[in-house]
Design an enzyme around this catalytic site. Structure first.
Site, PDB file in Angstrom:
ATOM      1  N   ASP A   1      -6.124  -4.488  11.650  1.00 16.14           N
ATOM      2  CA  ASP A   1      -5.392  -2.903  11.623  1.00 16.14           C
ATOM      3  C   ASP A   1      -5.938  -2.927  12.955  1.00 16.14           C
ATOM      4  OD1 ASP A   1      -7.123  -0.751   8.791  1.00 16.14           O
ATOM      5  OD2 ASP A   1      -5.762  -0.289  10.203  1.00 16.14           O
TER       6      ASP A   1
HETATM    7  C1  GLC Z   1      -4.918   2.894  10.189  1.00 21.65           C
HETATM    8  C2  GLC Z   1      -4.926   2.448   8.488  1.00 21.65           C
HETATM    9  C3  GLC Z   1      -3.399   1.258   8.402  1.00 21.65           C
HETATM   10  C4  GLC Z   1      -2.409   1.948   8.766  1.00 21.65           C
HETATM   11  C5  GLC Z   1      -2.245   1.295  10.452  1.00 21.65           C
HETATM   12  C6  GLC Z   1      -1.380   1.587  11.875  1.00 21.65           C
HETATM   13  O1  GLC Z   1      -6.173   2.833  10.684  1.00 21.65           O
HETATM   14  O2  GLC Z   1      -5.771   1.385   8.267  1.00 21.65           O
HETATM   15  O3  GLC Z   1      -3.312   0.768   7.133  1.00 21.65           O
HETATM   16  O4  GLC Z   1      -1.773   0.742   8.494  1.00 21.65           O
HETATM   17  O5  GLC Z   1      -3.322   2.120  11.399  1.00 21.65           O
HETATM   18  O6  GLC Z   1      -0.907   2.677  11.269  1.00 21.65           O
END
Ligand code: GLC
Length: 741
Positions: free
Chosen positions: A262
């Site tokens: 993430d």
């Molecule tokens: C965010 C989310 C994830 C997302 C990523 C990119 O914090 O937790 O679901 O795809 O970062 O935006």
């Protein structure tokens, strides 16, 4: 003769000399050979470069070999607008306004795998057209608490339903040559303290509740990438976690894709090298100015990793495994010359968004058959509430979108009732008049500085002088509502809606409440309101889908993918004080123990006999269905058998409709605690008035099993089992007993 010789020479010239096309570029060769060939051609620096982001949403390919970069995009409900190279802020492109599909709670509420395939195909085409190779979704985290800000992005409280509904979505997306990135693996079941929560959960609960949807998505859905979650498990961050990634995902499940962090979920180079992370994104740098000239080289799997290799502190075995997976991803996406070209904002995509919305809307209550609206004579219809006009596609966190259009509930009703009824609007309350996320604005000016009393008075007056009152309220995508990186503080509706609804109910008995939310809400006024509709976040076609159902153009067939409790204490996690966790002394870590264990959702409500407001699987129709007596093809089954159970279901009403028949399993006598019932099958049947269909379920030993943590295997104890067949977990129509030898 000369002519023939010349043509012979010419012919030879065009036959490619064997080996002239490198194997990795030869489409006729198997992917694994192409991966090996490409890997063998790459330098260590090129391999390390593939392991981490090069910009906010992209990672390097191998320029020298003509292997393209990877472009990722949020999110599960539509293709996020382009952002600057290294910013969350908008790139202000003018060609990236997309179609917003309904939130995944709505998709789950359709209980229709065909809708899931349609959804995946449609959003996959939009991602492909926007030249994105990895779609950062879908999410299948289990609905453990109704306060979780991101429940609207997920598929409810039951692992079987979530698993069945996520597989076709994955197929639909990946058929476009776009990888899904299944998220958030695992145990990311609330947003508060999401980066510091260390989840403490027993193995049986992990395997029975929190893993199955991910396992089905990996083993049946063949997800090509999966995203680690922010939280910790066994004191390791899930983005580099020996247990979740190496032991379970890549070990037990045989996942052959790439693990993506993430954004900001990576915290340590050694753990990232050894504990299963393959692609690092979003580590807290701003990419271009913070730290080194190009902060991406400072990522945990960038120079720090390269240095360790060069100093001989670590070998290249882990590196080659990571790059093997990433190259496999390349040949499934960027290097696949035959993948389709996708499409964007097509009429088909809008039609899909509307159909999924129409099938996911849940009719919770309909006393006096108040719905569908009786429009046989001219009527005055009052539409009241902020959510009748407020755009819901902007906000909520990373799933926020910039859409080509969004039909509001008020617009949808005005269009559908044009020339038939006189539609008037009153705000009723002011909730969140803002409308901006990462630089995308709704463009609406919802400011209204009238007092709550004045707003209510206007709404009540309009209600009193109308034939129908349609209140459209609920939650929204603001922080503290249905939004990433925050949880709700309570189960109740915000902004004084309860008092307003009660006032409207007194003013006019023909009141319909349309709740727009991705979460369950408390409804203290449930006894005073004859008709209640759960309308989710429905995307670009929201107003059209809602109008179709309220007017009866579409007979609602949605069923709740989560329990609506009466009060928060009726939920296991809250009854046991197991949320949001306990902060450690002298450490930012918050330990959150899932004390309710396997008793999540209806498993808690039905086992503890806590009557919900509306049960899991509940959803009414404008017609009636009767269930015949179930018949089993055997009364005793063995470990290696399957038992098939069938019954006739009839539409005994006057309109066509669809019913989702649910089959739950119960083990009345077991050596371990087992829930009152567990969903193990469902079938959605569409029936004309008077029509009957035979519905069939087949069960095997696995369907009867619980996970024995000590033996680390699934166990079905011999004895009597009961199949409970019903229209919801709280409306069991028929049961049939059978024995497992
Ligand atoms: C965010 C989310 C994830 C997302 C990523 C990119 O914090 O937790 O679901 O795809 O970062 O935006």
């Amino acid at each position: 003769m000369k002519k023939y010789i010349l043509s012979a020479i010419a012919a030879c010239a065009i036959i490619p000399v064997m080996g002239a096309i490198p194997v990795y570029l030869d489409d006729s060769r198997p992917i694994e050979e192409r991966v090996e060939d490409a890997l063998g051609r790459m330098t260590t620096e090129e391999k390390v470069a593939m392991l981490h982001a090069q910009s906010k949403f992209s990672s390097a390919g191998v320029p020298r070999l003509g292997i393209p970069e990877f472009w990722t995009t949020d999110g599960p409900h539509g293709i996020r607008p382009e952002v600057m190279w290294d910013e969350w802020e908008q790139a202000k492109w003018t060609n990236d306004s997309c179609t917003a599909f309904p939130a995944l709670t709505c998709l789950a509420a359709t209980w229709n795998p065909d809708m899931s395939l349609l959804y995946g195909k449609s959003i996959g085409e939009e991602a492909r057209y926007r030249k994105k190779d990895i779609l950062l979704g879908p999410g299948v985290n289990i609905y453990r608490t109704p306060l979780n800000g991101r429940n609207f992005e997920y598929m409810g409280e039951d692992p079987y339903l979530a698993g069945e509904m996520v597989v076709p979505y994955i197929k639909g997306v990946q058929d476009n040559g776009v990888a899904v990135c299944l998220k958030h693996f695992a145990l990311n079941n609330n947003e508060v303290n999401r980066h510091t929560t260390n989840v403490v959960v027993d193995n049986r609960t992990l395997y029975e509740i929190y893993l199955p949807a991910f396992k089905k998505a990996v083993q049946e859905g063949k997800a090509w990438t999966i995203m680690g979650s922010y939280n910790l498990y066994k004191d390791q961050h899930a983005c580099h976690n020996q247990y979740l990634l190496n032991d379970i995902l890549k070990g037990e499940w045989g996942f052959d894709g790439a693990v993506v962090s993430d954004w900001g979920g990576t915290h340590d180079t050694d753990q990232a090298i050894h504990n299963g992370l393959d692609m690092e994104f979003g580590s807290w740098t701003n990419g271009l100015s913070n730290g080194a000239s190009n902060a991406y080289d400072n990522y945990y799997l960038a120079n720090p990793y390269l240095d360790k290799i060069r100093k001989g502190e670590v070998g290249t075995e882990e590196l080659d495994d990571k790059v093997h997976r990433i190259l496999r991803l390349a040949f499934r996406t960027t290097m696949d010359r035959n993948r389709p070209f996708g499409s964007f904002n097509s009429p088909e995509h809008l039609e899909a968004a509307r159909k999924i919305g129409e099938e996911g809307i849940v009719l919770l209550k309909n006393d006096r058959s108040l719905l569908p609206l009786d429009l046989s004579t001219p009527k005055k219809v009052a539409v009241i509430g902020e959510n009748a006009v407020k755009m819901m596609t902007v906000g909520g966190g990373s799933s926020s979108l910039k859409v080509r259009h969004e039909v509001s509930p008020l617009e949808g009703l005005k269009r559908r009732l044009q020339g038939i009824a006189d539609v008037s609007y009153a705000r009723g309350y002011v909730g969140d008049p803002t409308g901006e996320y990462n630089g995308v604005t709704t463009g609406q000016d919802l400011r209204d500085d009238r007092s709550p009393e004045a707003l209510m008075a206007e709404a009540v007056d309009l209600a009193r002088n109308s034939d129908y009152v349609i209140f459209v309220g609920g939650l929204n995508k603001a922080a503290g509502q249905d939004c990433e990186d925050s949880d709700r503080s309570g189960l109740g509706l915000p902004y004084g809606q309860d008092a307003l609804i009660e006032a409207l109910a007194k003013a006019n008995p023909n009141l319909v409440v349309v709740n727009v939310s991705g979460n369950a809400v408390a409804m203290p006024w449930v006894g005073e309101v004859p008709a209640i509709v759960q309308a989710w976040f429905l995307g670009s076609e929201a107003g059209n889908a809602i109008a179709s159902v309220l007017t009866g153009d579409v007979n609602p067939s949605g069923k709740l993918p989560m329990t609506f409790p009466v009060r928060l204490k009726d939920v296991g996690a809250h009854a046991l004080g197991a949320y949001p966790g306990v902060k450690r002394v002298d450490s930012p870590i918050v330990d959150l123990e899932y004390k309710e264990g396997i008793l999540v959702g209806y498993r808690w409500a039905d086992t503890k006999k806590v009557k919900p407001l509306f049960p899991f699987g509940h959803g009414l129709s404008f017609t009636e269905f009767t269930y015949g007596n179930p018949v089993a093809d055997k009364s005793v089954m063995t470990d290696s058998d399957t038992i098939s159970i069938s019954l006739d279901v009839s539409n005994t009403g006057r309109t066509a409709g669809a019913e989702t028949i649910q089959l739950y399993i119960s083990d009345p006598k077991s050596s371990v605690i087992r829930p009152d019932k567990e969903l193990k099958g469902f079938q959605k049947v569409f029936l004309q008035p008077g029509e009957s269909k035979t519905v069939r379920f087949s069960l095997n030993k696995d369907d009867l099993s619980y996970f024995d943590a000590e033996r680390h295997e699934w166990v079905a104890e011999p004895g009597v089992f009961i199949a409970k067949i019903g229209a919801s977990s709280g409306d069991i129509r028929k049961t049939i007993k059978f024995k497992l030898k």
